[in-house]
Design an enzyme around this catalytic site. Structure first.
Site, mmCIF file in Angstrom:
data_model
loop_
_atom_site.group_PDB
_atom_site.id
_atom_site.type_symbol
_atom_site.label_atom_id
_atom_site.label_comp_id
_atom_site.label_asym_id
_atom_site.label_seq_id
_atom_site.Cartn_x
_atom_site.Cartn_y
_atom_site.Cartn_z
ATOM 1 N N ARG A 18 25.169 -7.671 -13.261
ATOM 2 C CA ARG A 18 26.594 -7.385 -13.070
ATOM 3 C C ARG A 18 27.334 -8.699 -12.822
ATOM 4 O O ARG A 18 26.715 -9.716 -12.444
ATOM 5 C CB ARG A 18 26.789 -6.427 -11.904
ATOM 6 C CG ARG A 18 26.386 -7.058 -10.575
ATOM 7 C CD ARG A 18 26.408 -6.082 -9.460
ATOM 8 N NE ARG A 18 25.355 -6.468 -8.506
ATOM 9 C CZ ARG A 18 25.297 -6.064 -7.263
ATOM 10 N NH1 ARG A 18 26.193 -5.253 -6.797
ATOM 11 N NH2 ARG A 18 24.321 -6.462 -6.476
ATOM 12 N N HIS A 50 11.160 4.802 -12.133
ATOM 13 C CA HIS A 50 11.066 5.961 -11.238
ATOM 14 C C HIS A 50 11.872 7.071 -11.913
ATOM 15 O O HIS A 50 12.912 6.810 -12.511
ATOM 16 C CB HIS A 50 11.649 5.585 -9.871
ATOM 17 C CG HIS A 50 11.653 6.711 -8.873
ATOM 18 N ND1 HIS A 50 10.618 7.606 -8.729
ATOM 19 C CD2 HIS A 50 12.575 7.068 -7.944
ATOM 20 C CE1 HIS A 50 10.904 8.456 -7.760
ATOM 21 N NE2 HIS A 50 12.093 8.166 -7.273
ATOM 22 N N GLU A 92 -3.416 -3.696 14.039
ATOM 23 C CA GLU A 92 -4.740 -3.374 13.493
ATOM 24 C C GLU A 92 -4.678 -2.376 12.346
ATOM 25 O O GLU A 92 -5.658 -2.183 11.625
ATOM 26 C CB GLU A 92 -5.665 -2.838 14.603
ATOM 27 C CG GLU A 92 -6.150 -3.930 15.539
ATOM 28 C CD GLU A 92 -7.282 -3.439 16.445
ATOM 29 O OE1 GLU A 92 -8.226 -2.812 15.926
ATOM 30 O OE2 GLU A 92 -7.208 -3.667 17.656
HETATM 31 P P1 NAD Z 1 16.322 -3.488 -5.746
HETATM 32 O O1 NAD Z 1 17.280 -2.938 -4.757
HETATM 33 O O2 NAD Z 1 15.250 -4.388 -5.282
HETATM 34 O O3 NAD Z 1 17.082 -4.286 -6.894
HETATM 35 C C1 NAD Z 1 18.151 -3.760 -7.583
HETATM 36 C C2 NAD Z 1 18.864 -4.838 -8.373
HETATM 37 O O4 NAD Z 1 20.049 -4.272 -8.914
HETATM 38 C C3 NAD Z 1 19.285 -6.024 -7.541
HETATM 39 O O5 NAD Z 1 19.135 -7.194 -8.296
HETATM 40 C C4 NAD Z 1 20.757 -5.748 -7.295
HETATM 41 O O6 NAD Z 1 21.491 -6.918 -7.070
HETATM 42 C C5 NAD Z 1 21.146 -5.083 -8.602
HETATM 43 N N1 NAD Z 1 22.317 -4.250 -8.464
HETATM 44 C C6 NAD Z 1 22.784 -3.620 -7.380
HETATM 45 N N2 NAD Z 1 23.894 -2.954 -7.666
HETATM 46 C C7 NAD Z 1 24.137 -3.131 -8.971
HETATM 47 C C8 NAD Z 1 25.152 -2.683 -9.854
HETATM 48 N N3 NAD Z 1 26.139 -1.889 -9.453
HETATM 49 N N4 NAD Z 1 25.090 -3.077 -11.130
HETATM 50 C C9 NAD Z 1 24.092 -3.841 -11.556
HETATM 51 N N5 NAD Z 1 23.119 -4.316 -10.768
HETATM 52 C C10 NAD Z 1 23.139 -3.962 -9.482
HETATM 53 O O7 NAD Z 1 15.727 -2.225 -6.549
HETATM 54 P P2 NAD Z 1 14.197 -1.872 -6.798
HETATM 55 O O8 NAD Z 1 13.568 -1.506 -5.489
HETATM 56 O O9 NAD Z 1 13.590 -2.904 -7.648
HETATM 57 O O10 NAD Z 1 14.339 -0.495 -7.599
HETATM 58 C C11 NAD Z 1 14.629 -0.461 -8.977
HETATM 59 C C12 NAD Z 1 13.953 0.766 -9.567
HETATM 60 O O11 NAD Z 1 12.535 0.607 -9.453
HETATM 61 C C13 NAD Z 1 14.279 2.064 -8.864
HETATM 62 O O12 NAD Z 1 14.332 3.080 -9.824
HETATM 63 C C14 NAD Z 1 13.088 2.274 -7.939
HETATM 64 O O13 NAD Z 1 12.874 3.614 -7.580
HETATM 65 C C15 NAD Z 1 11.981 1.742 -8.812
HETATM 66 N N6 NAD Z 1 10.767 1.342 -8.107
HETATM 67 C C16 NAD Z 1 10.841 0.448 -7.091
HETATM 68 C C17 NAD Z 1 9.681 0.028 -6.456
HETATM 69 C C18 NAD Z 1 9.736 -1.029 -5.380
HETATM 70 O O14 NAD Z 1 8.690 -1.441 -4.941
HETATM 71 N N7 NAD Z 1 10.864 -1.529 -4.933
HETATM 72 C C19 NAD Z 1 8.427 0.537 -6.852
HETATM 73 C C20 NAD Z 1 8.379 1.427 -7.924
HETATM 74 C C21 NAD Z 1 9.556 1.820 -8.549
HETATM 75 MG MG MG Z 2 9.697 5.424 -4.656
HETATM 76 MG MG MG Z 3 -9.654 -1.370 19.345
#
Ligand code: NAD
Ligand code: MG
Ligand code: MG
Length: 330
Positions: A49, A109, A232
């Site tokens: 963005r 997701h 732990e």
């Molecule tokens: P995050 O919050 O770490 O990152 C999101 C990114 O989007 C950031 O760079 C943020 O600046 C940007 N952003 C925020 N608002 C925005 C907007 N309006 N327009 C454009 N960009 C914008 O997100 P995440 O945890 O990486 O999650 C992303 C997807 O991955 C989700 O669907 C989540 O469920 C999935 N997911 C996450 C994890 C995890 O470990 N975090 C694991 C598995 C799946």
């Molecule tokens: Mg999740």
């Molecule tokens: Mg102990």
């Protein structure tokens, strides 16, 4: 085994190398997908963005960055990695206008597709590649030569090869190195939400906190309570993760193992199991999704109140001081 697990030999890397990939968002998952795919030899651009703080980091890492609109216009595979609650708006305004027939829309997701917050046109593929671990581990394990396992799913197969695309994508982020499991959007969404709520995040934090409070309320030093009930935890979980519950049991004393069988079912008892069933039902019937999205629309009021409460909890103050001793944590 009821599930299908796929590996390196099952994937056709040329399928993903031939695509123009747009990674939308450069957060936890975004940076890991973009960098791993780039290092796997794929054609990656990162859509950000306007005014994004991630632009400098992505460019420093050698990635091409552009607006979300331009990235989607160029790409034929778009991976949506902005926070779940923002995806419907970003999709509607910045992604959907640039989708062409035969494109692939990908998620890590299933939340928005499964609950109907995003309804893609019928002529695009809708796939998922969901790493079963946090983004920073997805990147670290790839760099170390291994990979976090992925779930892959296909909601819509417009081109007839959507499963092959999903598997090739998983190859690109390193998932096939350890194994990729085929699932559905419904399974991934509901299981992921249940796991993080009942066991991983909700369950673990509340278990640790309850144990800590029980000891502290009984007059034990908070620092000792922290070591026993919090610190732990990781060592025990690491043993389970690496070699199974039987090996963890082998590694602990007979005293601890006896206590495990005696006390565990008293803590996680019928009432806890009933609560878990209720949590699952609220996920399945969409109640959780509605409440979460309503709170997001309300400026995260409920979420922020609870975040503040745990930040202010004694266990966090005690932990911050104790972790200063662990110089290796940086
Ligand atoms: P995050 O919050 O770490 O990152 C999101 C990114 O989007 C950031 O760079 C943020 O600046 C940007 N952003 C925020 N608002 C925005 C907007 N309006 N327009 C454009 N960009 C914008 O997100 P995440 O945890 O990486 O999650 C992303 C997807 O991955 C989700 O669907 C989540 O469920 C999935 N997911 C996450 C994890 C995890 O470990 N975090 C694991 C598995 C799946
Ligand atoms: Mg999740
Ligand atoms: Mg102990």
């Amino acid at each position: 085994m009821a599930v299908t697990i796929l590996y390196e030999r099952d994937a056709d890397p040329s399928i993903i190398k031939d695509k123009k990939i747009a990674i939308i968002g450069y957060g936890s998952q975004g940076h890991a997908h973009a960098l791993n795919l780039r290092d796997s030899g794929c054609d990656v651009r990162v859509g950000l963005r306007e005014g994004s703080k991630s632009r400098a980091a992505a460019e420093e890492a050698g990635l091409k960055t552009m607006s979300i609109e331009d990235a989607c216009e160029e790409a034929d595979l778009i991976m949506v990695l902005v926070p779940d609650e923002l995806q419907p708006k970003v999709y509607e305004e910045q992604i959907a206008p640039h989708l062409r027939a035969g494109d692939t829309l990908a998620f890590a997701h299933g939340f928005n597709v499964h609950y109907g917050y995003i309804v893609p046109p019928e002529d695009v593929n809708v796939i998922m590649c969901a790493p079963k671990g946090p983004g920073h581990i997805v990147r670290r394990q790839y760099q170390e030569g291994s990979g976090v396992p992925d779930l892959i799913c296909v909601q819509q197969d417009a081109t007839g090869d959507a499963w092959d695309v999903a598997l090739a994508y998983a190859w690109g982020v390193g998932g096939t190195r350890s194994g990729v499991i085929k699932a559905t959007f419904k399974e991934e969404t509901e299981e992921d939400l249940f796991g993080e709520q009942a066991v991983l995040c909700g369950g673990v934090v509340e278990l640790v906190k309850a144990g800590f409070e029980t000891l502290v309320d009984a007059g034990y030093p908070p620092e000792l309570a922290y070591f026993e009930c919090y610190h732990e935890m990781k060592m025990i979980v690491d043993l389970m993760y690496e070699s199974g519950i039987h090996f963890m049991n082998h590694s602990i004393s007979n005293t601890a193992e006896y206590g495990e069988y005696y006390a565990g079912p008293k803590v996680i008892n019928e009432q806890s199991r009933k609560a878990m069933k209720e949590i699952l039902a609220r996920i399945q019937d969409g109640t959780f999704a509605t409440e979460f999205m309503d709170d997001c629309a309300n400026g995260h009021k409920w979420l922020l109140e609870h975040r503040q409460a745990i930040n202010d909890h004694e266990i966090e103050q005690v932990g911050a001081n104790i972790r200063k001793m662990f110089t290796w944590l940086g």
